[in-house]
Design a protein around this motif. Structure first.
Motif, short mmCIF file in Angstrom:
data_model
loop_
_atom_site.label_atom_id
_atom_site.label_comp_id
_atom_site.label_asym_id
_atom_site.label_seq_id
_atom_site.Cartn_x
_atom_site.Cartn_y
_atom_site.Cartn_z
N ALA A 38 41.46 -3.20 17.47
CA ALA A 38 40.00 -3.04 17.52
C ALA A 38 39.39 -3.96 18.56
N VAL A 39 39.98 -5.14 18.72
CA VAL A 39 39.47 -6.09 19.72
C VAL A 39 39.63 -5.53 21.12
N GLU A 40 40.72 -4.85 21.37
CA GLU A 40 40.99 -4.29 22.70
C GLU A 40 39.94 -3.27 23.11
N GLU A 41 39.26 -2.69 22.14
CA GLU A 41 38.25 -1.67 22.43
C GLU A 41 36.85 -2.27 22.58
N LEU A 42 36.72 -3.57 22.41
CA LEU A 42 35.42 -4.22 22.54
C LEU A 42 35.04 -4.39 24.01
N PRO A 43 33.75 -4.56 24.31
CA PRO A 43 33.34 -4.91 25.68
C PRO A 43 33.99 -6.21 26.11
N ASP A 44 34.09 -6.39 27.41
CA ASP A 44 34.79 -7.54 27.96
C ASP A 44 34.23 -8.86 27.43
N TYR A 45 32.91 -8.99 27.36
CA TYR A 45 32.32 -10.27 26.95
C TYR A 45 32.68 -10.60 25.50
N MET A 46 32.81 -9.56 24.67
CA MET A 46 33.19 -9.78 23.27
C MET A 46 34.67 -10.15 23.15
#
Length: 519
Positions: free
Chosen positions: A299-307
């Motif tokens: 799920a983290v991999e799908e977050l925006p870069d800043y997140m």
């Protein structure tokens, strides 16, 4: 009357273009890493060890040879700013009935006592150590407050300032490091002062600054390596301010790990707060909450870069603390650290949903969530792991045992924060905070709402006092909780001491960390 969310302009809850994202227009850091790296002081333990030991021995002899009880109590009070307060502050259940002797036959406090300024100040300060149901302490507080106000025009400048300070913020609520600095200045003007105690206090204060400066250099390197300045430029860089908070929690040199851990946690939590409050779209924030709650790498991999940058820093810090606690204390705290991040993000997403849904929370609804979203709960729980020697035999059920203590501390922090920051936050379009929620719900004036919030803070301190008197928990845990509340009240006394820290806050930071006391 404060504006309601319906009167504010809200962005749509989908992904936002850069120009659509909100900004709080926070000022830059008051000290960048280059400046912090240059910190220096002539006072080091290596160069002043002999002098320090000499003064300690002289102070010990002074206390040992002082026979007169009143003189001895004055010496102790000068060292710790205590007196009667010594008993309750350290967990001794002294009865409030001792104040009956100050009353006359009519059951009221004697007018003859109103001319004793020192006595009134001591009684005023002691009254703030009351617990629920101690009516005599409430009566004492009312009597001393009025008597001290009436005396202001008759006092010299130094004593009048002492009285005003006591009326504004009682000693029991003050940040210890700031109080120590102020008291050294005051003690210098005391005709009965001990030059030995004064010199010892000054040297100890200056030497401790050398410890703080070294820790700040380490923390500045840590924060620089996170690359937040480039990747998360919208967020607040408040390393100095947060480290100052850490000093408030535990100022003694031996608590270096507490200060460093809390500073790292609070720096990260501040960025999390800015992501939810300022920068992220609702869809992005929902995804971040899901990723943190499940600690889900996919799920983290799908977050925006800043997140992803934020989560990486959060994960590294979490693993580092968990590994250290396991190695040094044999406790597996990794799930509990992850849980605190999840709790924090769930509280933030609740407020984000209110904002994007144009929902005005009730006062109770706001408070129920707000004491968590302020972030201090996670800080206190993580500090338990740093001080694991104190909890090792009671882990993990002790975390539940401490819940009320942590709640009341966090409650005070939330309300103090709202008193200091809500006006600016409402102006930029945030959801109503405690003061505004109460205004909207009860239809009262802002002054009435603020007085209500202040009364809630007073009642919360009584709850903390009960925990102190019960003496059931490790002293270090109680002190961290108590000092967390004290420090927040200091930071938000004159406004937003974290968001806007170029005034009083900066002066306090310079005095505590950078500017030695002349000797």
């Amino acid at each position: 009357m404060a504006p309601t969310p319906q009167s504010l302009s809200h962005p749509q809850p989908n992904s936002l273009k850069e120009e659509q994202r909100r900004s709080a227009n926070y000022h830059p850091t008051i000290c960048d890493p280059t400046v912090i790296k240059s910190f220096t002081t002539p006072y080091t333990y290596e160069s002043h060890a002999t002098k320090l030991e000499e003064l300690k021995q002289k102070a010990g002899r002074l206390l040992a040879t002082t026979i007169d009880t009143a003189s001895l109590l004055k010496l102790i009070d000068s060292l710790q700013r205590l007196g009667f307060r010594l008993l309750r502050v350290h967990g001794y259940p002294a009865t409030a009935d001792v104040f009956e002797k100050f009353k006359g036959v009519d059951g009221k406090f004697m007018d003859s006592f109103s001319g004793d300024i020192e006595g009134l100040l001591s009684l005023e300060e002691a009254s703030f150590l009351g617990i629920q149901g101690e009516q005599i302490l409430e009566e004492a507080k009312g009597f001393t407050g009025e008597s001290l106000k009436d005396s202001l025009g008759k006092l010299d400048k130094v004593k009048a300032q002492q009285v005003r300070q006591s009326l504004e913020v009682p000693l029991h609520w003050r940040m210890e490091r700031i109080e120590a600095r102020n008291f050294i200045d005051s003690y210098q003007n005391d005709d009965t002062k001990s030059s030995v105690l004064l010199d010892l206090a000054k040297l100890d204060y200056n030497l401790t600054q050398s410890v703080y400066q070294q820790e700040l250099k380490e923390l500045a390197e840590w924060r620089r390596d996170l690359n937040f300045k480039e990747k998360l430029s919208f967020s607040r860089d408040r390393l100095m301010e947060i480290y100052f908070l850490a000093i408030g929690l535990s100022f003694e040199p031996k608590y270096a790990k507490c200060r460093i851990c809390f500073t790292k946690y609070a720096c990260l939590a501040t960025v999390v707060d800015d992501i939810y409050d300022i920068y992220g779209s609702l869809d992005e924030l929902e995804s971040l909450t899901k990723a943190v709650t499940g600690w889900d790498v996919k799920a983290v991999e799908e977050l925006p870069d800043y997140m992803r940058v934020m989560f990486s820093a959060m994960s590294d810090f979490t693993n580092e603390l968990a590994q250290e606690t396991l190695e040094h204390h044999g406790l597996d705290v990794l799930p509990y650290i992850k849980e605190q991040w999840a709790i924090l993000c769930r509280a933030h997403i609740t407020e984000a949903r209110w904002f994007y849904g144009v929902h005005t929370p009730t006062f109770d609804e706001y408070i129920k969530n707000g004491w968590i979203s302020i972030g201090s709960l996670g800080g206190l729980v993580l500090l338990c792991f740093v001080e694991a020697n104190s909890i090792i035999d009671q882990f993990p059920h002790c975390l539940k045992d401490y819940s009320q203590l942590f709640y009341w501390s966090s409650f005070i922090i939330r309300l103090s924060d709202d008193l200091g920051t809500s006006k600016a936050e409402m102006e930029r379009g945030d959801i109503p905070k405690a003061v505004q929620s109460y205004i909207i719900e009860k239809g009262v004036s802002e002054d009435e709402a603020r007085d209500h919030v202040k009364d809630m803070i007073k009642c919360s301190w009584k709850k903390i006092n009960e925990e102190i008197v019960d003496n059931c928990f490790p002293k270090v845990i109680v002190n961290l909780s108590k000092n967390m509340a004290r420090t927040a009240q200091c930071m938000y006394q004159h406004g937003d001491g974290v968001g806007t820290s170029t005034g009083v806050t900066k002066d306090c930071i310079v005095s505590s960390i950078l500017k030695p006391i002349p000797m």
